[in-house]
Motif scaffolding. Structure first.
Motif, mmCIF file in Angstrom:
data_model
loop_
_atom_site.group_PDB
_atom_site.id
_atom_site.type_symbol
_atom_site.label_atom_id
_atom_site.label_comp_id
_atom_site.label_asym_id
_atom_site.label_seq_id
_atom_site.Cartn_x
_atom_site.Cartn_y
_atom_site.Cartn_z
ATOM 1 N N PRO A 105 3.665 -48.582 -19.943
ATOM 2 C CA PRO A 105 5.054 -47.741 -20.032
ATOM 3 C C PRO A 105 6.272 -48.688 -19.607
ATOM 4 C CG PRO A 105 3.363 -46.486 -18.847
ATOM 5 C CD PRO A 105 2.617 -47.821 -18.753
ATOM 6 N N GLU A 106 6.101 -49.483 -18.684
ATOM 7 C CA GLU A 106 7.181 -50.421 -18.175
ATOM 8 C C GLU A 106 7.835 -51.464 -19.404
ATOM 9 O OE1 GLU A 106 3.713 -52.245 -15.730
ATOM 10 O OE2 GLU A 106 4.493 -50.130 -16.552
ATOM 11 N N ILE A 107 6.668 -51.811 -20.138
ATOM 12 C CA ILE A 107 7.055 -52.750 -21.381
ATOM 13 C C ILE A 107 7.690 -51.765 -22.605
ATOM 14 C CG2 ILE A 107 6.243 -54.405 -23.176
ATOM 15 C CD1 ILE A 107 5.937 -55.354 -20.409
ATOM 16 N N MET A 108 7.133 -50.768 -22.721
ATOM 17 C CA MET A 108 7.820 -49.860 -23.892
ATOM 18 C C MET A 108 9.215 -49.403 -23.724
ATOM 19 S SD MET A 108 7.244 -48.551 -26.741
ATOM 20 C CE MET A 108 5.488 -48.260 -27.330
ATOM 21 N N GLN A 109 9.177 -49.086 -22.235
ATOM 22 C CA GLN A 109 10.598 -48.657 -21.717
ATOM 23 C C GLN A 109 11.643 -49.833 -21.589
ATOM 24 O OE1 GLN A 109 11.814 -45.829 -20.325
ATOM 25 N NE2 GLN A 109 13.698 -46.555 -20.040
ATOM 26 N N HIS B 217 7.177 -62.415 -22.210
ATOM 27 C CA HIS B 217 7.730 -63.290 -21.195
ATOM 28 C C HIS B 217 8.309 -62.268 -20.148
ATOM 29 C CE1 HIS B 217 6.579 -67.508 -22.727
ATOM 30 N NE2 HIS B 217 7.250 -66.870 -24.054
ATOM 31 N N SER B 218 7.943 -61.101 -20.084
ATOM 32 C CA SER B 218 8.680 -60.302 -19.092
ATOM 33 C C SER B 218 8.326 -60.861 -17.489
ATOM 34 C CB SER B 218 8.380 -58.842 -19.201
ATOM 35 O OG SER B 218 6.827 -58.872 -18.972
ATOM 36 N N GLY B 219 9.669 -60.928 -16.617
ATOM 37 C CA GLY B 219 9.146 -61.464 -15.294
ATOM 38 C C GLY B 219 9.183 -62.898 -15.318
ATOM 39 N N GLU B 220 9.388 -63.646 -16.285
ATOM 40 C CA GLU B 220 9.431 -65.107 -16.221
ATOM 41 C C GLU B 220 10.678 -65.517 -16.424
ATOM 42 O OE1 GLU B 220 6.529 -66.535 -19.281
ATOM 43 O OE2 GLU B 220 5.259 -64.994 -18.921
ATOM 44 N N ILE B 221 10.685 -67.072 -15.993
ATOM 45 C CA ILE B 221 12.138 -67.840 -16.162
ATOM 46 C C ILE B 221 11.570 -68.872 -17.178
ATOM 47 C CG2 ILE B 221 13.559 -69.150 -15.091
ATOM 48 C CD1 ILE B 221 13.360 -67.601 -12.626
ATOM 49 N N ASP C 96 11.868 -72.365 -19.176
ATOM 50 C CA ASP C 96 12.477 -73.645 -18.696
ATOM 51 C C ASP C 96 13.521 -74.067 -19.382
ATOM 52 O OD1 ASP C 96 10.832 -73.915 -16.327
ATOM 53 O OD2 ASP C 96 9.142 -75.021 -17.590
ATOM 54 N N ASP C 97 13.281 -73.963 -20.667
ATOM 55 C CA ASP C 97 14.300 -74.560 -21.691
ATOM 56 C C ASP C 97 14.334 -73.847 -23.022
ATOM 57 O OD1 ASP C 97 16.010 -76.401 -22.893
ATOM 58 O OD2 ASP C 97 14.520 -77.594 -23.703
ATOM 59 N N LEU C 98 15.759 -73.139 -23.168
ATOM 60 C CA LEU C 98 15.865 -72.610 -24.592
ATOM 61 C C LEU C 98 17.283 -73.419 -25.338
ATOM 62 C CD1 LEU C 98 16.088 -68.847 -23.744
ATOM 63 C CD2 LEU C 98 14.218 -70.212 -24.817
ATOM 64 N N THR C 99 17.059 -74.671 -24.943
ATOM 65 C CA THR C 99 17.841 -75.668 -26.082
ATOM 66 C C THR C 99 17.745 -75.228 -27.456
ATOM 67 O OG1 THR C 99 17.971 -77.034 -24.489
ATOM 68 C CG2 THR C 99 18.723 -77.852 -26.568
ATOM 69 N N THR C 100 16.198 -75.058 -27.957
ATOM 70 C CA THR C 100 15.870 -74.423 -29.210
ATOM 71 C C THR C 100 15.372 -73.246 -28.826
ATOM 72 O OG1 THR C 100 15.541 -76.818 -29.973
ATOM 73 C CG2 THR C 100 14.378 -74.985 -31.020
ATOM 74 N N PRO C 101 15.523 -72.230 -29.664
ATOM 75 C CA PRO C 101 15.156 -70.833 -29.465
ATOM 76 C C PRO C 101 13.604 -70.954 -29.330
ATOM 77 C CG PRO C 101 16.938 -70.530 -31.024
ATOM 78 C CD PRO C 101 16.752 -72.447 -30.799
ATOM 79 N N MET C 102 12.968 -69.840 -28.537
ATOM 80 C CA MET C 102 11.620 -69.787 -28.445
ATOM 81 C C MET C 102 11.168 -68.889 -29.537
ATOM 82 S SD MET C 102 9.373 -69.347 -24.932
ATOM 83 C CE MET C 102 9.858 -70.917 -24.240
ATOM 84 N N ARG C 103 10.403 -69.106 -30.454
ATOM 85 C CA ARG C 103 9.956 -68.192 -31.796
ATOM 86 C C ARG C 103 8.606 -67.814 -31.874
ATOM 87 N NH1 ARG C 103 13.812 -72.260 -34.493
ATOM 88 N NH2 ARG C 103 15.837 -71.402 -34.413
ATOM 89 N N LEU D 158 13.563 -56.197 -18.892
ATOM 90 C CA LEU D 158 12.501 -56.933 -18.771
ATOM 91 C C LEU D 158 12.403 -58.351 -17.835
ATOM 92 C CD1 LEU D 158 11.063 -56.585 -22.299
ATOM 93 C CD2 LEU D 158 10.173 -55.470 -20.388
ATOM 94 N N ASN D 159 13.348 -58.290 -17.321
ATOM 95 C CA ASN D 159 13.700 -59.532 -16.339
ATOM 96 C C ASN D 159 13.331 -60.871 -16.875
ATOM 97 O OD1 ASN D 159 14.635 -60.796 -13.880
ATOM 98 N ND2 ASN D 159 12.598 -60.444 -12.915
ATOM 99 N N THR D 160 13.853 -61.158 -18.247
ATOM 100 C CA THR D 160 13.100 -62.446 -18.887
ATOM 101 C C THR D 160 14.524 -63.487 -18.666
ATOM 102 O OG1 THR D 160 11.983 -61.119 -20.260
ATOM 103 C CG2 THR D 160 12.513 -63.405 -21.043
ATOM 104 N N ARG D 161 14.416 -64.236 -18.049
ATOM 105 C CA ARG D 161 15.398 -65.309 -18.022
ATOM 106 C C ARG D 161 15.071 -66.741 -18.188
ATOM 107 N NH1 ARG D 161 16.408 -64.478 -11.627
ATOM 108 N NH2 ARG D 161 14.206 -64.406 -11.797
ATOM 109 N N TYR D 162 16.046 -67.547 -18.063
ATOM 110 C CA TYR D 162 15.759 -69.071 -18.591
ATOM 111 C C TYR D 162 16.962 -69.933 -17.493
ATOM 112 C CZ TYR D 162 20.355 -69.214 -20.621
ATOM 113 O OH TYR D 162 21.979 -69.051 -20.858
#
Length: 421
Positions: free
Chosen positions: A198-202, A236-240, A242-249, A360-364
């Motif tokens: 549910p927390e992912i759908m929400q 990647h919920s709850g994760e940090i 490392d690098d988004l210089t190039t988008p992660m696809r 979802l607390n997804t950070r970089y």
């Protein structure tokens, strides 16, 4: 979820967005009020805690004859601290409930209004002109023995179907073509779970006003996804990162399920609006400042697929009132369907800015190494309903259907689907 700093500094921008969507503007005023109550409650809690800490030092240093009274005061302060902490937590919870109801802030230039207020950005390709009476995809599918709707309904009910023979192979060919294109563009292929918590759908924003579209399994407390976007957003919920210089696809391949609640009487014929289908979904994580450029790239990759399938199409800028709650902007690509004399949506791509990632607390890590909220985007690259446009646009006078050249290699060189007899 909207950014709390934007709520405090420019609530009018959020009000304007809600108004453009036709959503509840009063929620913004309530959120402003609750944010202020939370701020005051937190200040009172922190002030009392600081006072408690200072008092604790006095107790430790006090003469024996004074300690009893100071300890009693400390116990009273401890009770006050717990009470104020509970009030601050309650204020935060009440604010979060309202913030989760406010939809993403639409980007500048998105058309205001409801479904019919879209703006056509361009039309590409030539609509076929037939020297015979064109047949719809249902007639073609049955006469070519590639779609069996009658037995789909017998087995599972309305809006279910079987793809058969070259129909099944054609869908797999379409998905493989899309996956190959995505892989060449640097996407990592994923076959995703179709049941999520549910927390992912929400977190992805699918449990708002359109929650009636979602299948729920109460015995397991799990939801069936209507798009692999849900699982990809939760990856990647709850994760940090490392690098988004190039988008992660990522390119997620999955079966999708939708209840189609509220669509009674709409597209009941054929496989345009069904309960189960397959889909390949592109999903990007990027820096917020790169999101609009990434959105343009997703749209470009979608166009390439439409062109490979030799389909006439148009691109529309979807009006604010027709956006999903997570999307700040969405483009639909609609293919021409000859027997309907109209364009019908085959694919869409949405820029969700930081809305989903914040929930979802997804950070970089930014250039200073500090955590910052990422942006997320999604876009469909192929799905079952493409067969509708392929069958109808490529039909021939003898009842056969030509297979687009880009798909033939996945079908052992077969160039057309001929009638059963």
């Amino acid at each position: 979820m909207i950014e709390i700093n934007l709520l405090r500094e420019n609530p009018q921008a959020i009000r304007d967005s809600q108004a453009a969507r036709g959503a509840d503007v009063a929620l913004v005023d309530l959120a402003v009020k609750l944010a202020e109550q939370k701020k005051i409650a937190l200040q009172q809690f922190e002030a009392m805690r600081a006072k408690q800490n200072a008092h604790g030092k006095l107790v430790a240093q006090a003469p024996k004859e004074e300690k009893a009274e100071l300890v009693a005061q400390a116990q009273e302060m401890s009770s006050d601290v717990k009470r104020l902490e509970a009030e601050a937590n309650l204020a935060d919870q009440e604010l979060m409930v309202v913030l989760h109801k406010i939809e993403n802030v639409v980007l500048e230039g998105v058309p205001a209004g409801s479904e019919e207020n879209f703006v056509v950005l361009k039309e590409v390709g030539n609509r076929p002109e037939f020297s015979f009476e064109a047949k719809d995809h249902v007639f073609l599918g049955e006469s070519l023995d590639v779609i069996d709707i009658e037995r789909g309904a017998k087995v599972s009910g309305s809006r279910f179907y079987f793809l058969k023979g070259l129909g099944a192979r054609l869908e797999l060919a379409l998905m493989q073509l899309a996956l190959d294109q995505a892989s060449e563009a640097g996407f990592t292929a994923l076959i995703t779970p179709t049941l999520v918590k549910p927390e992912i759908m929400q977190g992805t924003g699918f449990l708002g006003e359109h929650s009636g579209e979602v299948y729920y399994l109460p015995a397991d407390d799990l939801y069936l996804t209507g798009t692999s976007e849900v699982a990809l957003a939760g990856y990647h919920s709850g994760e940090i990162l490392d690098d988004l210089t190039t988008p992660m696809r990522y390119a997620g391949w999955s079966t999708c399920y939708r209840r189609e609640a509220g669509s009674h009487g709409k597209d009941t014929r054929g496989i345009l609006r069904v309960h189960q289908f397959n889909k390949l979904e592109m999903f990007s994580y990027c820096k917020p400042e790169d999101a609009e450029a990434e959105h343009a790239k997703l749209l470009e990759w979608q166009e390439q697929m439409l062109q490979k399938c030799e389909l006439p199409y148009r691109i529309i800028d979807v009006a604010a009132g027709d956006l999903g709650s997570s999307a700040a902007r969405k483009y639909d690509i609609e293919a021409w369907v000859p027997t309907q004399g109209d364009y019908r949506e085959l694919t869409s791509t949405s820029n969700c800015t930081t809305y989903q990632a914040r929930r979802l607390n997804t950070r970089y890590r930014d250039q200073d190494g500090k955590p910052a909220v990422a942006a997320t985007l999604n876009g469909t690259l192929a799905t079952t309903r493409w067969l509708v446009a392929i069958l109808e646009n490529h039909q021939q006078a003898d009842g056969s259907v030509l297979i687009p050249a880009a798909l033939r290699g996945y079908l052992g060189g077969v160039d057309k689907i001929g009638p059963k007899n």
